[in-house]
Design a protein around this motif. Sequence first.
Motif, PDB file in Angstrom:
ATOM      1  N   ASP A 182     -36.345 -73.254-103.103  1.00  0.00           N
ATOM      2  CA  ASP A 182     -36.035 -72.064-102.654  1.00  0.00           C
ATOM      3  C   ASP A 182     -35.247 -71.332-103.797  1.00  0.00           C
ATOM      4  O   ASP A 182     -35.551 -69.973-104.163  1.00  0.00           O
ATOM      5  CB  ASP A 182     -35.310 -71.915-101.342  1.00  0.00           C
ATOM      6  CG  ASP A 182     -35.938 -72.529-100.184  1.00  0.00           C
ATOM      7  OD1 ASP A 182     -37.408 -72.489-100.179  1.00  0.00           O
ATOM      8  OD2 ASP A 182     -35.385 -72.675 -99.136  1.00  0.00           O
ATOM      9  N   HIS A 183     -34.541 -71.996-104.357  1.00  0.00           N
ATOM     10  CA  HIS A 183     -33.477 -71.476-105.543  1.00  0.00           C
ATOM     11  C   HIS A 183     -34.567 -71.141-106.743  1.00  0.00           C
ATOM     12  O   HIS A 183     -34.552 -69.986-107.184  1.00  0.00           O
ATOM     13  CB  HIS A 183     -32.618 -72.494-105.989  1.00  0.00           C
ATOM     14  CG  HIS A 183     -31.758 -71.950-107.178  1.00  0.00           C
ATOM     15  ND1 HIS A 183     -30.732 -70.912-107.026  1.00  0.00           N
ATOM     16  CD2 HIS A 183     -31.835 -72.504-108.346  1.00  0.00           C
ATOM     17  CE1 HIS A 183     -30.395 -70.887-108.372  1.00  0.00           C
ATOM     18  NE2 HIS A 183     -30.715 -71.846-109.241  1.00  0.00           N
ATOM     19  N   LEU A 209     -40.811 -66.210-111.657  1.00  0.00           N
ATOM     20  CA  LEU A 209     -41.690 -67.126-112.204  1.00  0.00           C
ATOM     21  C   LEU A 209     -43.158 -66.234-111.968  1.00  0.00           C
ATOM     22  O   LEU A 209     -43.293 -65.367-111.104  1.00  0.00           O
ATOM     23  CB  LEU A 209     -41.775 -68.301-111.517  1.00  0.00           C
ATOM     24  CG  LEU A 209     -40.362 -69.121-111.343  1.00  0.00           C
ATOM     25  CD1 LEU A 209     -40.457 -70.300-110.665  1.00  0.00           C
ATOM     26  CD2 LEU A 209     -40.129 -69.475-112.978  1.00  0.00           C
ATOM     27  N   THR A 210     -44.128 -66.741-112.847  1.00  0.00           N
ATOM     28  CA  THR A 210     -45.440 -66.386-112.891  1.00  0.00           C
ATOM     29  C   THR A 210     -46.003 -67.112-111.744  1.00  0.00           C
ATOM     30  O   THR A 210     -45.596 -68.245-111.357  1.00  0.00           O
ATOM     31  CB  THR A 210     -46.339 -66.600-114.150  1.00  0.00           C
ATOM     32  OG1 THR A 210     -46.220 -67.780-114.343  1.00  0.00           O
ATOM     33  CG2 THR A 210     -45.750 -65.783-115.099  1.00  0.00           C
ATOM     34  N   GLU A 211     -47.388 -66.766-111.177  1.00  0.00           N
ATOM     35  CA  GLU A 211     -48.004 -67.471-110.157  1.00  0.00           C
ATOM     36  C   GLU A 211     -48.144 -68.955-110.580  1.00  0.00           C
ATOM     37  O   GLU A 211     -48.190 -69.774-110.025  1.00  0.00           O
ATOM     38  CB  GLU A 211     -49.119 -66.886-109.840  1.00  0.00           C
ATOM     39  CG  GLU A 211     -48.684 -65.533-108.918  1.00  0.00           C
ATOM     40  CD  GLU A 211     -48.038 -65.823-107.700  1.00  0.00           C
ATOM     41  OE1 GLU A 211     -48.282 -67.047-106.775  1.00  0.00           O
ATOM     42  OE2 GLU A 211     -46.997 -65.118-107.353  1.00  0.00           O
ATOM     43  N   TYR A 212     -48.771 -68.847-112.102  1.00  0.00           N
ATOM     44  CA  TYR A 212     -49.001 -70.200-112.716  1.00  0.00           C
ATOM     45  C   TYR A 212     -47.912 -71.154-112.609  1.00  0.00           C
ATOM     46  O   TYR A 212     -47.974 -72.307-112.029  1.00  0.00           O
ATOM     47  CB  TYR A 212     -49.397 -69.961-114.136  1.00  0.00           C
ATOM     48  CG  TYR A 212     -49.782 -71.257-114.863  1.00  0.00           C
ATOM     49  CD1 TYR A 212     -50.838 -71.802-114.504  1.00  0.00           C
ATOM     50  CD2 TYR A 212     -48.904 -71.831-115.482  1.00  0.00           C
ATOM     51  CE1 TYR A 212     -51.270 -73.173-115.238  1.00  0.00           C
ATOM     52  CE2 TYR A 212     -49.313 -73.183-116.330  1.00  0.00           C
ATOM     53  CZ  TYR A 212     -50.210 -73.677-116.272  1.00  0.00           C
ATOM     54  OH  TYR A 212     -50.501 -75.065-116.625  1.00  0.00           O
ATOM     55  N   GLN A 213     -46.654 -70.544-113.100  1.00  0.00           N
ATOM     56  CA  GLN A 213     -45.486 -71.571-112.947  1.00  0.00           C
ATOM     57  C   GLN A 213     -45.172 -72.067-111.596  1.00  0.00           C
ATOM     58  O   GLN A 213     -44.722 -73.013-111.395  1.00  0.00           O
ATOM     59  CB  GLN A 213     -44.299 -70.343-113.469  1.00  0.00           C
ATOM     60  CG  GLN A 213     -44.245 -70.594-115.231  1.00  0.00           C
ATOM     61  CD  GLN A 213     -43.339 -69.500-115.548  1.00  0.00           C
ATOM     62  OE1 GLN A 213     -42.907 -68.437-114.830  1.00  0.00           O
ATOM     63  NE2 GLN A 213     -43.029 -69.767-116.683  1.00  0.00           N
TER      64      GLN A 213
END
Length: 324
Positions: A135-136, A142-146
Amino acid sequence: MSVNPSSTILKMERPQAPFLIFDIETVPDIPLLAKNFLDDHFHEEDISLKWNDYLLLKKIKEKENIEFPKTIYHSIVSICALYIDPETYYIMDGFKRTIPKVNSYHEFLSHEKKIIEEFWQFSMKYQDFHKHWYDHTFNRNLTEYQKSKLKKLPVTFCGFNIANFDLMVLEQRSLIHFITCPIEDYVKNLGNDSYRYKYAADKVFDLMNFVCNYDNRNARVGLDTIAKAIGLGGKMAGMDGSLVAEEYYCNHASQKIEEYCAIDVLISYGVFLAIQKFRGIISDAQFKECILWFERWLLKEGKPANYQELVKESTKFFNYAKNT
């Protein structure tokens, strides 16, 4: 059991999922073998009536020169498992399921399906162990890839030869029973980020593959051998995998089979701790702390007598923490 994940919140690396050390015991599925290897004049009803005919099993194996059937022919009669805390390396939780004496092939298959379903569900029990950490992390930019690379890792399966046998049997018997695996990314997404990718040790940590470094010719050793080499007691006396079918079909020894399976899991836990020390994942001090805790756990009041026998046979292993 409540788990406090607060210590992981500030860690920026992806945390280790809880380890689930497990073992299965199997017996040959006699009707399935008969359907594939006996002459056509055997009707399916006749075969089903002989579902526990040990002499028929021996006949099929001799006729077809089958020493060890392929995984699809192995019915699961017992599953035992231990959850290991990835921070303390103590035992968190346990699981034992074994098919009792039954009266028909239909009843046998119904029990097998149930214990497989229960094991898959148990494998999800601590999926929120690091929920606060995720959650943190996901609240950051962040990108969707990350984010996809940080997807939850609910469990790391662990055991001796599980990649080559136990998990293969679980998967194939699940197919037979039309069971859906509850772990979202277990087989839905394949490739080198899959539970089925043999080098993905964060998902499946096979102790045998680690010990032999995937060399099945020169370096492969059995669980009993490596356990005794590090000072642990070996497998339960009077039992080995080749006797499980006879014990189940002829002697209805479900309890004995479960005890044998449980001891194998406990031995695997000891080997697992030694491997993690060798890898430098746990320090020498933590290793000593863990094996002393393990000894106390085995001797705790109410534990089965064969757990205490394991302690007596494992003096060298436990003395490492006492004499150095």
